[in-house]
Design a protein around this motif. Structure first.
Motif, PDB file in Angstrom:
ATOM      1  N   TRP A 125       0.825  -1.206   0.000  1.00  0.00           N
ATOM      2  CA  TRP A 125       0.000   0.000   0.000  1.00  0.00           C
ATOM      3  C   TRP A 125       0.862   1.259   0.000  1.00  0.00           C
ATOM      4  N   THR A 126       1.944   1.220   0.781  1.00  0.00           N
ATOM      5  CA  THR A 126       2.767   2.421   0.945  1.00  0.00           C
ATOM      6  C   THR A 126       3.469   2.824  -0.342  1.00  0.00           C
ATOM      7  N   ARG A 127       3.573   1.906  -1.306  1.00  0.00           N
ATOM      8  CA  ARG A 127       4.208   2.240  -2.580  1.00  0.00           C
ATOM      9  C   ARG A 127       3.219   2.841  -3.574  1.00  0.00           C
ATOM     10  N   ASP A 128       1.945   2.875  -3.166  1.00  0.00           N
ATOM     11  CA  ASP A 128       0.917   3.469  -4.012  1.00  0.00           C
ATOM     12  C   ASP A 128       0.786   4.948  -3.640  1.00  0.00           C
ATOM     13  N   PRO A 129       0.866   5.872  -4.597  1.00  0.00           N
ATOM     14  CA  PRO A 129       0.789   7.301  -4.290  1.00  0.00           C
ATOM     15  C   PRO A 129      -0.540   7.721  -3.656  1.00  0.00           C
ATOM     16  N   ARG A 130      -1.581   6.892  -3.777  1.00  0.00           N
ATOM     17  CA  ARG A 130      -2.876   7.227  -3.190  1.00  0.00           C
ATOM     18  C   ARG A 130      -2.933   6.948  -1.698  1.00  0.00           C
ATOM     19  N   CYS A 131      -1.934   6.234  -1.184  1.00  0.00           N
ATOM     20  CA  CYS A 131      -1.927   5.817   0.221  1.00  0.00           C
ATOM     21  C   CYS A 131      -1.969   7.024   1.165  1.00  0.00           C
ATOM     22  N   MET A 154      -9.112   7.877  15.721  1.00  0.00           N
ATOM     23  CA  MET A 154      -8.463   8.174  14.450  1.00  0.00           C
ATOM     24  C   MET A 154      -7.734   6.950  13.903  1.00  0.00           C
ATOM     25  N   GLN A 155      -7.148   6.165  14.803  1.00  0.00           N
ATOM     26  CA  GLN A 155      -6.509   4.922  14.365  1.00  0.00           C
ATOM     27  C   GLN A 155      -7.538   3.955  13.802  1.00  0.00           C
ATOM     28  N   GLN A 156      -8.663   3.819  14.489  1.00  0.00           N
ATOM     29  CA  GLN A 156      -9.724   2.944  14.003  1.00  0.00           C
ATOM     30  C   GLN A 156     -10.262   3.435  12.659  1.00  0.00           C
ATOM     31  N   SER A 157     -10.395   4.763  12.547  1.00  0.00           N
ATOM     32  CA  SER A 157     -10.886   5.341  11.293  1.00  0.00           C
ATOM     33  C   SER A 157      -9.928   5.047  10.141  1.00  0.00           C
ATOM     34  N   THR A 158      -8.621   5.105  10.430  1.00  0.00           N
ATOM     35  CA  THR A 158      -7.614   4.811   9.404  1.00  0.00           C
ATOM     36  C   THR A 158      -7.679   3.351   8.974  1.00  0.00           C
ATOM     37  N   CYS A 159      -7.846   2.457   9.940  1.00  0.00           N
ATOM     38  CA  CYS A 159      -7.952   1.026   9.618  1.00  0.00           C
ATOM     39  C   CYS A 159      -9.145   0.761   8.702  1.00  0.00           C
ATOM     40  N   GLU A 160     -10.299   1.336   9.055  1.00  0.00           N
ATOM     41  CA  GLU A 160     -11.494   1.127   8.253  1.00  0.00           C
ATOM     42  C   GLU A 160     -11.332   1.719   6.857  1.00  0.00           C
ATOM     43  N   ALA A 161     -10.676   2.881   6.782  1.00  0.00           N
ATOM     44  CA  ALA A 161     -10.465   3.516   5.482  1.00  0.00           C
ATOM     45  C   ALA A 161      -9.589   2.650   4.586  1.00  0.00           C
ATOM     46  N   PHE A 162      -8.544   2.069   5.163  1.00  0.00           N
ATOM     47  CA  PHE A 162      -7.655   1.207   4.376  1.00  0.00           C
ATOM     48  C   PHE A 162      -8.370  -0.060   3.918  1.00  0.00           C
ATOM     49  N   LYS A 163      -9.212  -0.626   4.777  1.00  0.00           N
ATOM     50  CA  LYS A 163      -9.942  -1.830   4.398  1.00  0.00           C
ATOM     51  C   LYS A 163     -10.842  -1.564   3.188  1.00  0.00           C
ATOM     52  N   TRP A 165     -10.569   0.963   1.016  1.00  0.00           N
ATOM     53  CA  TRP A 165      -9.747   1.320  -0.144  1.00  0.00           C
ATOM     54  C   TRP A 165      -9.105   0.087  -0.775  1.00  0.00           C
ATOM     55  N   ASN A 166      -8.640  -0.826   0.075  1.00  0.00           N
ATOM     56  CA  ASN A 166      -8.012  -2.050  -0.423  1.00  0.00           C
ATOM     57  C   ASN A 166      -9.012  -2.899  -1.208  1.00  0.00           C
ATOM     58  N   LYS A 167     -10.240  -2.966  -0.701  1.00  0.00           N
ATOM     59  CA  LYS A 167     -11.262  -3.802  -1.334  1.00  0.00           C
ATOM     60  C   LYS A 167     -11.784  -3.194  -2.623  1.00  0.00           C
ATOM     61  N   LYS A 168     -11.984  -1.864  -2.639  1.00  0.00           N
ATOM     62  CA  LYS A 168     -12.633  -1.223  -3.776  1.00  0.00           C
ATOM     63  C   LYS A 168     -11.659  -0.726  -4.835  1.00  0.00           C
ATOM     64  N   GLU A 169     -10.461  -0.280  -4.430  1.00  0.00           N
ATOM     65  CA  GLU A 169      -9.557   0.361  -5.383  1.00  0.00           C
ATOM     66  C   GLU A 169      -8.234  -0.373  -5.578  1.00  0.00           C
ATOM     67  N   PHE A 170      -7.549  -0.648  -4.483  1.00  0.00           N
ATOM     68  CA  PHE A 170      -6.205  -1.215  -4.614  1.00  0.00           C
ATOM     69  C   PHE A 170      -6.238  -2.656  -5.107  1.00  0.00           C
ATOM     70  N   GLY A 171      -7.200  -3.428  -4.636  1.00  0.00           N
ATOM     71  CA  GLY A 171      -7.235  -4.859  -4.977  1.00  0.00           C
ATOM     72  C   GLY A 171      -6.731  -5.648  -3.788  1.00  0.00           C
ATOM     73  N   HIS A 172      -7.445  -6.678  -3.403  1.00  0.00           N
ATOM     74  CA  HIS A 172      -7.119  -7.407  -2.184  1.00  0.00           C
ATOM     75  C   HIS A 172      -5.822  -8.195  -2.343  1.00  0.00           C
TER      76      HIS A 172
END
Length: 219
Positions: A125-131, A154-163, A165-172
């Motif tokens: 994820w960190t290598r993706d500029p959208r991260c 805020m940590q919980q919000s970040t976790c949910e946001a990544f989940k 984003w990973n499912k809809k955009e980045f690809g699981h």
């Protein structure tokens, strides 16, 4: 050493020898007059071969065509007492990655029940500029309360946001690794022709790329 163990025991790994001709493909076959310490040990100790699921062979000489040699060198054996304690035990022959031996996985109590996978930040994820945008939007949400409470939310919000984003955009990532692993195991079951070896090399490269991205940075 195994004879000295009075209780139930299991032993698994690379035994560096086959116990029958059907555990080898290619090369010279063995001779009935040749001593086979593993076969003799199984008979003398009355132990159980735990069998396997997946590819029949666990070692190959990294050649193809008429020069290819494949053998089942890795296995699990156990005393009868241990086998009775774990009647559902399964040994999986996993896909070979950058090695001439495939890893084997012993599961003592396989179950169809699945537990939710805890959140992990994937290195890919960190290598993706959208991260950066995903993190920034999650931390910009307004949260009221004590500093500790706000930090937790805020940590919980970040976790949910990544989940999401990973499912809809980045690809699981895990799903891609699972698919590649299955394809790798399937091609390794086939005859080691030049074409199949080329496919395997391509799958190996893809697997390495995603495994590198699957390094766990934090929990």
């Amino acid at each position: 050493m195994l004879e000295s163990i009075s209780g139930p025991w299991v032993c698994f790994g690379d035994f560096i020898i086959v116990i029958s001709d059907d555990e080898k493909a290619g090369g010279k076959l063995g001779s009935f007059s040749t001593p086979n310490y593993l076969k003799d040990m199984l008979f003398n100790l009355g132990v159980v071969d735990l069998g396997y699921s997946g590819n029949k062979f666990t070692w190959h000489n990294k050649s193809w065509g008429r020069h290819a040699i494949r053998e089942r060198l890795d296995r699990g054996i156990a005393s009868i007492d241990w086998r009775l304690k774990f009647p559902k035990v399964i040994i999986h022959h996993l896909g070979t990655i950058n090695s001439d031996n495939c890893p084997i996985l012993l599961v003592t109590n396989p179950s169809e029940d699945s537990t939710p996978r805890p959140f992990r930040l994937e290195a890919a994820w960190t290598r993706d500029p959208r991260c950066h945008g995903v993190i920034q939007r999650a931390w910009n949400k307004e949260v009221r309360g004590s500093r500790g409470y706000r930090l937790d939310r805020m940590q919980q919000s970040t976790c949910e946001a990544f989940k999401k984003w990973n499912k809809k955009e980045f690809g699981h990532t895990q799903e891609r690794i699972k698919v590649l692993s299955f394809q790798l195991q399937e091609i390794q079951k086939e005859e080691p022709t030049e074409e199949n070896c080329k496919v395997e090399v391509k799958l190996q490269a893809g697997m390495n790329e995603w495994l590198a991205g699957d390094e766990l940075l934090w929990r």
